[in-house]
Motif scaffolding. Structure first.
Motif, mmCIF file in Angstrom:
data_model
loop_
_atom_site.group_PDB
_atom_site.id
_atom_site.type_symbol
_atom_site.label_atom_id
_atom_site.label_comp_id
_atom_site.label_asym_id
_atom_site.label_seq_id
_atom_site.Cartn_x
_atom_site.Cartn_y
_atom_site.Cartn_z
ATOM 1 N N UNK A 78 17.096 50.379 33.519
ATOM 2 C CA UNK A 78 17.838 51.246 34.408
ATOM 3 C C UNK A 78 18.215 50.516 35.695
ATOM 4 N N UNK A 79 17.301 49.666 36.179
ATOM 5 C CA UNK A 79 17.617 48.921 37.397
ATOM 6 C C UNK A 79 18.805 47.992 37.189
ATOM 7 N N UNK A 80 18.881 47.405 36.005
ATOM 8 C CA UNK A 80 19.991 46.488 35.724
ATOM 9 C C UNK A 80 21.328 47.229 35.761
ATOM 10 N N UNK A 81 21.350 48.456 35.261
ATOM 11 C CA UNK A 81 22.584 49.244 35.269
ATOM 12 C C UNK A 81 22.985 49.574 36.709
ATOM 13 N N UNK A 82 22.005 49.932 37.531
ATOM 14 C CA UNK A 82 22.305 50.235 38.931
ATOM 15 C C UNK A 82 22.821 49.008 39.669
ATOM 16 N N UNK A 83 22.179 47.880 39.427
ATOM 17 C CA UNK A 83 22.608 46.649 40.100
ATOM 18 C C UNK A 83 24.012 46.245 39.651
ATOM 19 N N UNK A 84 24.279 46.398 38.363
ATOM 20 C CA UNK A 84 25.612 46.075 37.848
ATOM 21 C C UNK A 84 26.653 47.008 38.463
ATOM 22 N N UNK A 85 26.327 48.299 38.555
ATOM 23 C CA UNK A 85 27.242 49.254 39.188
ATOM 24 C C UNK A 85 27.482 48.928 40.649
ATOM 25 N N UNK A 86 26.424 48.520 41.348
ATOM 26 C CA UNK A 86 26.565 48.134 42.748
ATOM 27 C C UNK A 86 27.466 46.916 42.882
ATOM 28 N N UNK A 87 27.271 45.935 42.010
ATOM 29 C CA UNK A 87 28.088 44.724 42.034
ATOM 30 C C UNK A 87 29.560 45.050 41.776
ATOM 31 N N UNK A 88 29.816 45.871 40.779
ATOM 32 C CA UNK A 88 31.197 46.273 40.483
ATOM 33 C C UNK A 88 31.790 47.035 41.676
ATOM 34 N N UNK A 89 30.998 47.921 42.281
ATOM 35 C CA UNK A 89 31.472 48.669 43.447
ATOM 36 C C UNK A 89 31.853 47.758 44.600
ATOM 37 N N UNK A 90 31.028 46.758 44.875
ATOM 38 C CA UNK A 90 31.329 45.811 45.952
ATOM 39 C C UNK A 90 32.606 45.038 45.632
ATOM 40 N N UNK A 91 32.756 44.624 44.393
ATOM 41 C CA UNK A 91 33.968 43.896 44.007
ATOM 42 C C UNK A 91 35.216 44.772 44.133
ATOM 43 N N UNK A 92 35.121 46.022 43.738
ATOM 44 C CA UNK A 92 36.269 46.936 43.847
ATOM 45 C C UNK A 92 36.618 47.168 45.317
ATOM 46 N N UNK A 93 35.614 47.349 46.158
ATOM 47 C CA UNK A 93 35.875 47.526 47.594
ATOM 48 C C UNK A 93 36.566 46.286 48.153
ATOM 49 N N UNK A 94 36.113 45.106 47.747
ATOM 50 C CA UNK A 94 36.765 43.874 48.193
ATOM 51 C C UNK A 94 38.208 43.785 47.754
ATOM 52 N N UNK A 95 38.487 44.193 46.533
ATOM 53 C CA UNK A 95 39.865 44.171 46.034
ATOM 54 C C UNK A 95 40.729 45.158 46.814
ATOM 55 N N UNK A 96 40.205 46.345 47.071
ATOM 56 C CA UNK A 96 40.970 47.353 47.819
ATOM 57 C C UNK A 96 41.277 46.861 49.228
ATOM 58 N N UNK A 97 40.273 46.306 49.907
ATOM 59 C CA UNK A 97 40.495 45.806 51.270
ATOM 60 C C UNK A 97 41.477 44.635 51.251
ATOM 61 N N UNK A 98 41.344 43.754 50.265
ATOM 62 C CA UNK A 98 42.242 42.602 50.179
ATOM 63 C C UNK A 98 43.679 42.990 49.905
ATOM 64 N N UNK A 99 43.888 44.002 49.083
ATOM 65 C CA UNK A 99 45.253 44.385 48.718
ATOM 66 C C UNK A 99 45.921 45.297 49.738
ATOM 67 N N UNK A 100 45.197 46.232 50.286
ATOM 68 C CA UNK A 100 45.819 47.254 51.109
ATOM 69 C C UNK A 100 45.530 47.120 52.598
ATOM 70 N N UNK A 101 44.534 46.354 52.977
ATOM 71 C CA UNK A 101 44.162 46.258 54.380
ATOM 72 C C UNK A 101 43.025 47.218 54.692
ATOM 73 N N UNK A 102 42.423 47.016 55.829
ATOM 74 C CA UNK A 102 41.206 47.763 56.156
ATOM 75 C C UNK A 102 41.475 49.238 56.441
ATOM 76 N N UNK A 103 42.592 49.586 57.082
ATOM 77 C CA UNK A 103 42.849 50.995 57.415
ATOM 78 C C UNK A 103 43.022 51.834 56.150
#
Length: 72
Positions: A1-26
């Motif tokens: 279960x911990x591995x699934x949570x960590x994987x989800x956290x990693x994917x979430x961080x990557x998605x946030x990075x993509x959103x900030x990179x593409x659209x800007x911080x605002x």
């Protein structure tokens, strides 16, 4: 279960990075702000349900009662 949570956290961080990179911080804050608030509300609701379940299904010290008459 911990591995699934960590994987989800990693994917979430990557998605946030993509959103900030593409659209800007605002725009990223406008997208992620409500999602973060919704997540916090659901997390708090889950903790409340767990606490209620434990109170209903498990006895506490106050639930144990005895009568002195039973020991006479």
């Amino acid at each position: 279960m911990k591995a699934v949570r960590r994987f989800g956290f990693l994917i979430g961080v990557l998605v946030i990075g993509i959103i900030i990179g593409n659209f800007g911080s605002l725009i990223a804050f406008l997208i992620l702000g409500p999602l973060l608030i919704l997540w916090l509300i659901l997390w708090d609701d889950q903790r409340l349900r767990q606490k209620k379940y434990q109170q209903e299904h498990f006895l506490t010290e106050n639930d144990y009662s005895y009568s002195e008459d039973a020991y006479r």
